[in-house]
Design a protein around this motif. Sequence first.
Motif, mmCIF file in Angstrom:
data_model
loop_
_atom_site.group_PDB
_atom_site.id
_atom_site.type_symbol
_atom_site.label_atom_id
_atom_site.label_comp_id
_atom_site.label_asym_id
_atom_site.label_seq_id
_atom_site.Cartn_x
_atom_site.Cartn_y
_atom_site.Cartn_z
ATOM 1 N N CYS A 293 1.033 -1.175 -0.141
ATOM 2 C CA CYS A 293 0.143 -0.368 -0.474
ATOM 3 C C CYS A 293 1.019 1.473 0.568
ATOM 4 C CB CYS A 293 -0.749 -0.491 1.517
ATOM 5 S SG CYS A 293 -2.255 -1.489 1.071
ATOM 6 N N ALA A 294 2.064 0.939 1.179
ATOM 7 C CA ALA A 294 2.648 2.335 0.615
ATOM 8 C C ALA A 294 4.157 2.363 0.199
ATOM 9 C CB ALA A 294 3.882 2.290 1.932
ATOM 10 N N ALA A 295 3.486 1.454 -2.066
ATOM 11 C CA ALA A 295 4.401 1.288 -2.658
ATOM 12 C C ALA A 295 5.934 1.274 -2.973
ATOM 13 C CB ALA A 295 4.279 3.017 -3.478
ATOM 14 N N LEU A 296 6.111 0.386 -1.851
ATOM 15 C CA LEU A 296 7.369 0.171 -1.232
ATOM 16 C C LEU A 296 7.988 -1.057 -2.090
ATOM 17 C CD1 LEU A 296 7.863 0.343 2.911
ATOM 18 C CD2 LEU A 296 9.261 1.814 0.724
ATOM 19 N N PRO A 297 8.961 -1.623 -2.871
ATOM 20 C CA PRO A 297 9.619 -2.359 -3.312
ATOM 21 C C PRO A 297 9.778 -3.153 -1.711
ATOM 22 C CG PRO A 297 11.237 -0.983 -2.514
ATOM 23 C CD PRO A 297 9.962 0.131 -2.445
ATOM 24 N N VAL A 298 9.569 -4.489 -2.378
ATOM 25 C CA VAL A 298 9.223 -5.534 -1.249
ATOM 26 C C VAL A 298 10.948 -6.893 -1.681
ATOM 27 C CG1 VAL A 298 7.423 -5.423 -0.814
ATOM 28 C CG2 VAL A 298 7.620 -7.372 -2.335
ATOM 29 N N VAL A 299 10.804 -7.954 -0.581
ATOM 30 C CA VAL A 299 11.444 -8.848 -0.383
ATOM 31 C C VAL A 299 11.324 -9.905 0.301
ATOM 32 C CG1 VAL A 299 13.687 -9.560 -0.143
ATOM 33 C CG2 VAL A 299 13.519 -8.053 -1.019
ATOM 34 N N TYR A 308 0.924 -14.584 -4.556
ATOM 35 C CA TYR A 308 -0.791 -14.280 -5.129
ATOM 36 C C TYR A 308 -1.032 -12.420 -5.005
ATOM 37 C CZ TYR A 308 -5.380 -13.650 -5.444
ATOM 38 O OH TYR A 308 -6.704 -13.412 -5.245
ATOM 39 N N MET A 309 0.132 -13.084 -3.734
ATOM 40 C CA MET A 309 0.173 -10.939 -3.317
ATOM 41 C C MET A 309 0.616 -10.381 -4.214
ATOM 42 S SD MET A 309 -0.047 -10.845 0.961
ATOM 43 C CE MET A 309 -0.356 -9.473 1.186
ATOM 44 N N THR A 310 2.047 -10.616 -4.184
ATOM 45 C CA THR A 310 2.970 -9.949 -5.285
ATOM 46 C C THR A 310 1.993 -9.633 -6.586
ATOM 47 O OG1 THR A 310 4.586 -11.597 -4.704
ATOM 48 C CG2 THR A 310 4.410 -9.930 -3.403
ATOM 49 N N GLY A 311 1.925 -11.754 -6.674
ATOM 50 C CA GLY A 311 1.680 -10.771 -8.257
ATOM 51 C C GLY A 311 2.660 -12.043 -9.047
ATOM 52 N N ASN A 312 3.933 -12.547 -8.992
ATOM 53 C CA ASN A 312 4.782 -12.829 -9.550
ATOM 54 C C ASN A 312 5.745 -11.490 -10.148
ATOM 55 O OD1 ASN A 312 4.473 -15.300 -9.933
ATOM 56 N ND2 ASN A 312 3.174 -15.242 -11.428
ATOM 57 N N LEU A 313 5.953 -10.308 -9.297
ATOM 58 C CA LEU A 313 6.596 -9.221 -9.569
ATOM 59 C C LEU A 313 7.518 -9.511 -8.675
ATOM 60 C CD1 LEU A 313 3.644 -6.548 -8.874
ATOM 61 C CD2 LEU A 313 4.436 -6.931 -11.425
ATOM 62 N N VAL A 314 8.191 -9.594 -8.050
ATOM 63 C CA VAL A 314 9.174 -10.106 -6.796
ATOM 64 C C VAL A 314 9.769 -11.394 -6.774
ATOM 65 C CG1 VAL A 314 9.903 -10.060 -4.990
ATOM 66 C CG2 VAL A 314 7.658 -8.346 -5.466
ATOM 67 N N THR A 315 11.275 -11.389 -7.346
ATOM 68 C CA THR A 315 11.310 -13.041 -6.948
ATOM 69 C C THR A 315 11.696 -13.007 -5.157
ATOM 70 O OG1 THR A 315 13.207 -12.269 -9.186
ATOM 71 C CG2 THR A 315 13.497 -14.212 -7.393
ATOM 72 N N LEU A 316 10.921 -14.200 -4.861
ATOM 73 C CA LEU A 316 10.658 -14.878 -3.864
ATOM 74 C C LEU A 316 12.235 -15.493 -2.269
ATOM 75 C CD1 LEU A 316 6.991 -15.646 -3.856
ATOM 76 C CD2 LEU A 316 7.739 -12.626 -2.857
ATOM 77 N N ALA A 326 19.805 -13.270 1.337
ATOM 78 C CA ALA A 326 20.355 -12.213 1.164
ATOM 79 C C ALA A 326 21.068 -11.801 -0.211
ATOM 80 C CB ALA A 326 21.506 -12.508 2.100
ATOM 81 N N GLU A 327 20.575 -13.001 -1.004
ATOM 82 C CA GLU A 327 20.756 -12.633 -2.676
ATOM 83 C C GLU A 327 19.332 -11.571 -2.607
ATOM 84 O OE1 GLU A 327 20.918 -15.424 -6.602
ATOM 85 O OE2 GLU A 327 20.827 -16.184 -4.296
ATOM 86 N N CYS A 328 18.115 -12.280 -3.042
ATOM 87 C CA CYS A 328 16.952 -11.263 -3.257
ATOM 88 C C CYS A 328 17.343 -9.860 -2.722
ATOM 89 C CB CYS A 328 15.986 -12.026 -2.751
ATOM 90 S SG CYS A 328 15.697 -13.866 -3.829
ATOM 91 N N LEU A 329 17.162 -9.690 -1.864
ATOM 92 C CA LEU A 329 17.524 -8.607 -0.760
ATOM 93 C C LEU A 329 18.865 -7.450 -2.124
ATOM 94 C CD1 LEU A 329 16.649 -6.304 0.682
ATOM 95 C CD2 LEU A 329 17.940 -7.045 2.665
ATOM 96 N N SER A 330 19.950 -8.412 -1.891
ATOM 97 C CA SER A 330 20.999 -7.705 -2.489
ATOM 98 C C SER A 330 20.473 -7.564 -3.919
ATOM 99 C CB SER A 330 21.945 -8.831 -2.451
ATOM 100 O OG SER A 330 23.390 -8.490 -2.969
ATOM 101 N N SER A 331 19.535 -7.732 -4.721
ATOM 102 C CA SER A 331 19.595 -7.764 -6.236
ATOM 103 C C SER A 331 19.055 -6.970 -6.413
ATOM 104 C CB SER A 331 18.997 -8.587 -6.823
ATOM 105 O OG SER A 331 18.187 -8.777 -7.321
ATOM 106 N N VAL A 332 18.239 -6.333 -5.399
ATOM 107 C CA VAL A 332 17.331 -4.922 -4.880
ATOM 108 C C VAL A 332 17.742 -3.924 -4.959
ATOM 109 C CG1 VAL A 332 15.108 -3.467 -3.820
ATOM 110 C CG2 VAL A 332 14.874 -5.702 -4.597
ATOM 111 N N LEU A 333 18.253 -4.022 -3.600
ATOM 112 C CA LEU A 333 19.303 -2.861 -3.230
ATOM 113 C C LEU A 333 20.418 -2.270 -4.271
ATOM 114 C CD1 LEU A 333 20.606 -4.110 0.278
ATOM 115 C CD2 LEU A 333 18.877 -2.423 -0.809
#
Length: 373
Positions: A293-299, A308-316, A326-333
Amino acid sequence: MKVCHVITSLDIGGAELVLYRLLSAQLINAEDISVITLRPEGVLAAKLREVGFKVYSLNVTGLLSLIFAVMKLSKLLKVINPDVVQSWLYHADFITSLSSLWLKNIRYVWGIHTCQLPKGKPATWLIMKCCALLSHRVPDKIVCVAQAAQQLHVRSGYAADKITVIPNGFAVSEYAPEPGLRQALRRELQLPLSAITVGIIARWHVDKGQDIMLEAIKRLQIANPEVIFLFVGRGCDADNKEMARLINACPYPEKILALGERSDIPALLNAIDVFCMPSRTEAFPLALGEAMCAALPVVATNVGDVEYMTGNLVTLANPADSASLAECLSSVLANSAEYRAQLGRNLHKRVSEHFSIDQMVKRYQQLYSSLQS
């Protein structure tokens, strides 16, 4: 239509907050809605009563009082005389089912809010197994907040033909980004306005995976020494010795802040740049939805209905896997600020279109109406 909600507790918790938000969106119908809590009144009881809802407590404090609660609930429901009784969580589902033996012309709806069977709680496990048997006879419908919860409980013996899924809903506008809130809270926390900050918001609990997160931070800080990590939630504070030990094992412990429980979550979400949910188990996590809701990128970890919530927009990330997290968060950062902003906008669009509070209210009302036809 008169609806009575029966819930185990009205303290702060996932199911409790969903009920509070569901009712807060129906103030116009307050006189036809009542709430019964099995335990002594919690903080949400006063808030609901203040806005016009009738709230009752059965004051259950142990197994013995749980037995008497059945009769107390039966008597109270005879006075309230609802058309529909909606129970929330195993204990409330069980107690309302027993009370139905003395009541006529009431439709019963159960609520399931977990994707994990009770572990280390033999009494709760026994109640869940009793509910599995009763599910074929008592409730007219069973509401699961997640598809994963539905699948788990069908495997555990629940009546599959009675189960429907109604995802949690979110008051999207309450979490809208506001630059003023971001600046004010960063000043309060003495955070540089330019610092990239990762937020983890959950009470300290093994299911929430803060230990996994801190193991991931040990890996991340080597390449990202400037990133600040904020832990927010009950038990995430200076009194938590286990947390302090894990923080001090990280390369830059001064970049990890444990803020404890706070009531200003919308402001906090404005103050961070990335939201991270390292949970071992969830159903349909509220904190993740609020971050969207706050328009934040999420890991997040791939638990419950998060995909289902994230609609395949995020690599989980894999659950309970600090290297994967750590790998997923590192990719976003490692990506640009514009990439993170666009990801946040896409997630905001998804929660707005599919998981708003209005949609949740409409689904519950349609369910109750269908029982009267």
